[in-house]
Design an enzyme around this catalytic site. Structure first.
Site, short mmCIF file in Angstrom:
data_model
loop_
_atom_site.label_atom_id
_atom_site.label_comp_id
_atom_site.label_asym_id
_atom_site.label_seq_id
_atom_site.Cartn_x
_atom_site.Cartn_y
_atom_site.Cartn_z
N GLU A 169 6.11 93.53 -77.29
CA GLU A 169 6.53 94.42 -76.21
C GLU A 169 7.12 95.74 -76.71
O GLU A 169 7.71 96.48 -75.92
CB GLU A 169 7.57 93.72 -75.32
CG GLU A 169 7.06 92.48 -74.61
CD GLU A 169 6.06 92.76 -73.49
OE1 GLU A 169 5.50 93.88 -73.45
OE2 GLU A 169 5.85 91.86 -72.67
N HIS A 175 14.83 93.46 -72.50
CA HIS A 175 13.77 92.92 -71.63
C HIS A 175 13.94 91.41 -71.59
O HIS A 175 13.86 90.74 -72.63
CB HIS A 175 12.39 93.29 -72.15
CG HIS A 175 11.27 92.51 -71.52
ND1 HIS A 175 11.16 92.33 -70.16
CD2 HIS A 175 10.23 91.84 -72.07
CE1 HIS A 175 10.09 91.60 -69.90
NE2 HIS A 175 9.51 91.28 -71.05
N TYR A 189 27.82 96.79 -56.39
CA TYR A 189 27.81 96.73 -57.85
C TYR A 189 26.44 97.07 -58.43
O TYR A 189 26.36 97.71 -59.49
CB TYR A 189 28.30 95.35 -58.30
CG TYR A 189 29.65 95.06 -57.69
CD1 TYR A 189 30.78 95.73 -58.13
CD2 TYR A 189 29.76 94.18 -56.62
CE1 TYR A 189 32.01 95.51 -57.53
CE2 TYR A 189 30.99 93.95 -56.01
CZ TYR A 189 32.11 94.62 -56.47
OH TYR A 189 33.32 94.43 -55.87
#
Length: 215
Positions: free
Chosen positions: A75, A94, A121
């Protein structure tokens, strides 16, 4: 290894272990990286984030060229794409955390964000979370899908895949991923029920105060 690089490597490994301890990175899933002045340090392929060691991280040039250490996670183009989009990002996380992955399989809440402004939040700490269209993990198409998302963002859901979050450092990136996971948990828990979200003026108040993107 320079002192700055050693410290960045140690922080990245600590972040990986914490992600595993929190149940956010099952098996050998997920990948993390940190950007230094000269390189990008990244978790190697096939290694659990709980087993990362500073001396065995993959070392990449800013353009993704592998310069040292074991082979990086497949990735790495995804991480480089987010660094390019978020210029001040020092780290990318990730994860295939359960609720964010579940939320990534749902239709996006709006054109702006996959997740609604369900709590202050999420808006304060992350901002909007767009949904990147599905592409095969590790593909350049997936990285392009992130690059082509419109507007500013620091976090995204990858359709049918998981979350992608940038932060100033590994701790901040993981904190954002935790917030995305919590917002996703609420959304998934409320499926089939009516629920309220923050009004546009309430979202605007928070984004102006905390400097996070939404519109």
């Amino acid at each position: 290894m320079k002192r700055e690089t050693r410290e960045a490597a140690a922080r990245l490994c600590g972040t990986g272990r914490r992600a595993v301890d929190l149940g956010l990175s099952p098996g050998a899933s997920g990948n993390v990286s940190v950007r230094t002045a000269e390189h990008v340090l990244m978790s190697p392929t096939g290694v659990s984030l709980g087993e990362l060691e500073p001396d065995v991280l993959s070392v990449l040039a800013p353009d993704g060229t592998h310069v040292d250490g074991p082979a990086p996670s497949k990735e790495y183009p995804l991480h480089l794409a987010l660094y390019e989009r978020v210029g001040d990002a020092g780290s990318v996380v990730h994860l295939h955390s359960p609720h964010a992955t579940a939320a990534s399989c749902l239709p996006a809440w709006s054109d702006v964000s996959a997740l609604p402004p369900i709590t202050p939040y999420l808006v304060m700490r992350v901002g909007r979370v767009p949904l990147a269209p599905y592409a095969a993990p590790g593909s350049t198409r997936l990285a392009r899908n992130v690059s082509e998302l419109p507007g500013p963002f620091r976090a995204a859901l990858l359709a049918n895949h998981g979350s992608l979050v940038a932060g100033g450092d590994p701790d901040a990136a993981l904190a954002g991923a935790i917030e995305v996971e919590e917002a996703s948990r609420l959304v998934v828990s409320l499926l089939g029920h009516e629920f309220s979200v923050l009004a546009p003026e309430e979202v605007r108040e928070l984004t102006e105060r905390y400097g996070t993107p939404w519109d």
